[in-house]
Design a protein around this motif. Sequence first.
Motif, short mmCIF file in Angstrom:
data_model
loop_
_atom_site.label_atom_id
_atom_site.label_comp_id
_atom_site.label_asym_id
_atom_site.label_seq_id
_atom_site.Cartn_x
_atom_site.Cartn_y
_atom_site.Cartn_z
N LEU A 1 0.98 -1.30 0.08
CA LEU A 1 0.09 0.06 0.08
C LEU A 1 1.04 1.27 -0.03
O LEU A 1 0.58 2.13 -0.66
N THR A 2 2.04 1.30 0.57
CA THR A 2 2.95 2.38 0.77
C THR A 2 3.46 2.63 -0.63
O THR A 2 3.77 3.83 -1.13
N GLU A 3 3.68 1.52 -1.27
CA GLU A 3 4.38 1.76 -2.54
C GLU A 3 3.42 2.21 -3.76
O GLU A 3 3.56 2.95 -4.28
N GLU A 4 2.07 1.65 -3.39
CA GLU A 4 0.74 2.18 -4.05
C GLU A 4 0.62 3.67 -4.03
O GLU A 4 0.67 4.30 -4.99
N TYR A 5 0.76 4.18 -2.75
CA TYR A 5 0.52 5.75 -2.42
C TYR A 5 1.75 6.55 -3.19
O TYR A 5 1.43 7.56 -3.58
N GLU A 6 2.91 6.01 -2.92
CA GLU A 6 4.10 6.59 -3.67
C GLU A 6 3.98 6.86 -5.06
O GLU A 6 4.24 7.86 -5.78
N GLN A 7 3.54 5.64 -5.83
CA GLN A 7 3.21 5.64 -7.25
C GLN A 7 1.97 6.62 -7.54
O GLN A 7 2.06 7.51 -8.31
N PHE A 8 0.82 6.80 -6.58
CA PHE A 8 -0.17 7.83 -6.70
C PHE A 8 0.39 9.31 -6.60
O PHE A 8 -0.09 10.23 -7.59
N GLU A 9 1.44 9.57 -5.84
CA GLU A 9 1.78 10.92 -5.47
C GLU A 9 2.45 11.16 -6.68
O GLU A 9 2.82 12.24 -7.14
N ARG A 10 3.35 10.03 -7.28
CA ARG A 10 4.27 10.43 -8.41
C ARG A 10 3.47 10.83 -9.69
O ARG A 10 3.80 11.80 -10.54
N TRP A 11 2.40 10.11 -10.05
CA TRP A 11 1.96 10.24 -11.28
C TRP A 11 0.45 11.10 -11.28
O TRP A 11 0.20 11.52 -12.35
#
Length: 436
Positions: free
Chosen positions: A311-321
């Motif tokens: 979930l943390t990696e998913e959120y980081e991807q959301f912030e990035r894109w």
Amino acid sequence: MNHQQIAYLCGYFTRCNDICDEQLSRQGWQREQLDTDKIEGSKRVFYPEFVDFCYGGEVGCTAYTLPLNKQLALEFRGQHYDYQLLELALYLMPQQMVLFSVKISQEADDLNAFTATLFSLRAIDYYTPDVHQSFIDTAINPLKTAYQLLTGSMPDSLSSLVENGNKLRVYQVINTTDATLRPEDDEARSMLLYQLGTLSKVTKDGETDEYSVAEDYLKRIMDENRITVFRNWDALALMDTFTMHAYGLSPGIIDNWQGTYFRMIYLHALFQKCYLFNLNARFRQSLRKSLSPFARLRGLLNVSNSEIGELTEEYEQFERWCCFHKISYNFLPLELNEAIDKGLEIGEEQEQLAGVLEKEKSRRDAANDKMVNTLLFCLSILTLASAIWDLTCLLDQMYPYSDYLGSTILGYRTVTLLVLLLLGGVLYLLFHRKKK
């Protein structure tokens, strides 16, 4: 007709299946045709990366529309209201999110026709066949079919079309064609905007009852959520609704509030809100699961692949894109974006999520440190035992224990005990000095 309205009723759900154009086209949906000149023009107003997100890009929104153009009627609280159902739209967003909108229009001499119609149509949990059957048949059933295609299952109820909450969200643009109807008194104008934004009964000047809004609350809402840039329009950004009420606006400007501000700014903000709310809920659920001994062990041994780590990696991807510090070169889109973000309380969702992530990171760091220290301690014990063993063996080779102590086993035990006592004494002296 003195008043015209364009409104979008919006909901969202999470998809499971990848979809192709052919599957949706068989149901009558048409993929949004992108006008290259329009997109290039938008990039002179909005940042290119934001435009790319809104119109597909590498990671962004892919839209499908279903034209309807049906004239429908609603019987609500003893009144008859006519409205036109223009089209449905699906917005396939990143992170498996699907937003949809139902576009309607009305014309009336009484603004209560607008608030009553939207108040009834947005309450998806309370649809009844005698009041809403035509709307269900024309608008909701095609959305249920799209839901089945995108999730692989039919919705259990109409409520499944709104994953969190019991209402469709509303974005509406109201244009009073007769500019002389604009209240000169700011207090009356604020009250009218509030009633339109909350889909309440629009009262006459000074008319109040026990259900009228309190003055202090009205003032706070107007101070925090009202947008007033030009004298010919006001806007109010709330959690469930966004309302723009204008006086004598040209059709071109009204189209801009639909095709640009709704299609780009509002939908992007709504996507952020829905995704962050959904992610916060999944984080809390994962944290409860992480309390089990098995989950703790799994998290310690492989943090990056644990559910919370994913979930943390998913959120980081959301912030990035999907997140943008600024979206436009011009002031008005920035003002609207800030107001909509505030109305939807996106910042609060991000702060709450950031707090959970920070606490979880601290907990995992502490658990990792503890695990590393435990492993180092175990390795130190093994290394010490190996060194003692090598020392006893070396002494046995130099001075055979059987010659001096009468038994090899007794020699090993004696030397090991002496070495341990010596090490214990050295450690005691070292720690005793540190305490002083």
